[in-house]
Design a protein around this motif. Structure first.
Motif, mmCIF file in Angstrom:
data_model
loop_
_atom_site.group_PDB
_atom_site.id
_atom_site.type_symbol
_atom_site.label_atom_id
_atom_site.label_comp_id
_atom_site.label_asym_id
_atom_site.label_seq_id
_atom_site.Cartn_x
_atom_site.Cartn_y
_atom_site.Cartn_z
ATOM 1 N N GLY A 29 0.815 -1.215 0.000
ATOM 2 C CA GLY A 29 0.000 0.000 0.000
ATOM 3 C C GLY A 29 0.846 1.261 0.000
ATOM 4 O O GLY A 29 0.580 2.207 -0.744
ATOM 5 N N ILE A 30 1.888 1.258 0.823
ATOM 6 C CA ILE A 30 2.784 2.417 0.871
ATOM 7 C C ILE A 30 3.514 2.582 -0.462
ATOM 8 O O ILE A 30 3.674 3.698 -0.963
ATOM 9 C CB ILE A 30 3.766 2.285 2.055
ATOM 10 N N LEU A 31 3.925 1.466 -1.062
ATOM 11 C CA LEU A 31 4.579 1.524 -2.371
ATOM 12 C C LEU A 31 3.641 2.101 -3.433
ATOM 13 O O LEU A 31 4.049 2.960 -4.228
ATOM 14 C CB LEU A 31 5.072 0.141 -2.781
ATOM 15 N N LEU A 32 2.392 1.638 -3.463
ATOM 16 C CA LEU A 32 1.418 2.186 -4.423
ATOM 17 C C LEU A 32 1.262 3.692 -4.253
ATOM 18 O O LEU A 32 1.247 4.444 -5.231
ATOM 19 C CB LEU A 32 0.049 1.526 -4.229
ATOM 20 N N MET A 33 1.116 4.127 -3.004
ATOM 21 C CA MET A 33 0.949 5.560 -2.742
ATOM 22 C C MET A 33 2.179 6.346 -3.193
ATOM 23 O O MET A 33 2.052 7.402 -3.818
ATOM 24 C CB MET A 33 0.679 5.805 -1.260
ATOM 25 N N ALA A 34 3.360 5.829 -2.876
ATOM 26 C CA ALA A 34 4.596 6.522 -3.256
ATOM 27 C C ALA A 34 4.731 6.627 -4.773
ATOM 28 O O ALA A 34 5.101 7.686 -5.304
ATOM 29 C CB ALA A 34 5.808 5.804 -2.660
ATOM 30 N N LEU A 35 4.430 5.539 -5.480
ATOM 31 C CA LEU A 35 4.508 5.561 -6.948
ATOM 32 C C LEU A 35 3.512 6.568 -7.532
ATOM 33 O O LEU A 35 3.830 7.283 -8.491
ATOM 34 C CB LEU A 35 4.244 4.168 -7.516
ATOM 35 N N ALA A 36 2.317 6.627 -6.966
ATOM 36 C CA ALA A 36 1.299 7.553 -7.455
ATOM 37 C C ALA A 36 1.704 9.000 -7.197
ATOM 38 O O ALA A 36 1.588 9.857 -8.080
ATOM 39 C CB ALA A 36 -0.044 7.254 -6.806
ATOM 40 N N ILE A 37 2.184 9.275 -5.996
ATOM 41 C CA ILE A 37 2.594 10.648 -5.664
ATOM 42 C C ILE A 37 3.766 11.068 -6.542
ATOM 43 O O ILE A 37 3.794 12.192 -7.058
ATOM 44 C CB ILE A 37 2.924 10.757 -4.159
ATOM 45 N N TYR A 38 4.719 10.171 -6.743
ATOM 46 C CA TYR A 38 5.850 10.471 -7.621
ATOM 47 C C TYR A 38 5.351 10.835 -9.026
ATOM 48 O O TYR A 38 5.785 11.830 -9.615
ATOM 49 C CB TYR A 38 6.804 9.274 -7.689
ATOM 50 N N GLU A 39 4.443 10.025 -9.567
ATOM 51 C CA GLU A 39 3.951 10.257 -10.927
ATOM 52 C C GLU A 39 3.147 11.559 -11.024
ATOM 53 O O GLU A 39 3.276 12.301 -11.991
ATOM 54 C CB GLU A 39 3.103 9.064 -11.393
#
Length: 154
Positions: free
Chosen positions: A52-62
């Motif tokens: 979940g944290i990885l998904l959020m980080a990838l989304a925020i980065y993008e």
């Protein structure tokens, strides 16, 4: 002023914290001797939280890369369709749900399990649907094509 303050309070991380506090209180004070089991729940819980944290980080980065807002009540400058957004239209919300489910498992909060679908319903009603309606209004055909290609949740 009050509407602005309520808009800042009405954010997914705030709702996530409320759900997490409820789950933790249930696990700590009202466990009623229920448990998911010794090891598998901890492992699965950790994987869900990390994912979940990885998904959020990838989304925020993008979203930062595309120079658009992550705030759910603001209009987007761009329709982000690259990166993790090519797999799911709502990676941050999906990440929130995964973190909640993972910590419920990790904490052995068996009676808090109904919080997961309730939280998902709340996210969809308060954030996803209004956000998608704004995107539909702003980006029209581009958003319609994006919805045909990419599922809401995965």
């Amino acid at each position: 002023m009050t509407e602005t303050r309520s808009r800042w309070f009405d954010l997914p991380p705030v709702w996530l914290v409320v759900a997490l506090v409820l789950a933790w209180v249930q696990a700590r004070y009202f466990s009623m001797g229920l448990s998911f089991g010794p090891v598998w729940a901890d492992l699965l819980g950790g994987l869900l939280v990390g994912g979940g944290i990885l998904l959020m980080a990838l989304a925020i980065y993008e979203m930062r890369r595309q120079k658009t807002t992550i705030h759910p009540h603001h209009d987007s400058a761009r329709l982000v369709q690259s990166g993790i957004f090519s797999r799911t239209r709502n990676p941050i919300y999906l990440g929130d749900v995964m973190v909640l489910a993972g910590l419920i498992l990790y904490w052995d909060a068996v009676l808090a399990l109904p919080l997961v679908p309730l939280f998902l319903w709340l996210l969809e009603r308060r954030f996803v649907i209004p956000e998608e309606n704004r995107l539909r209004r702003i980006f029209r055909m581009d958003f319609a094509k994006y919805c045909e290609k990419v599922r809401r949740w995965m």
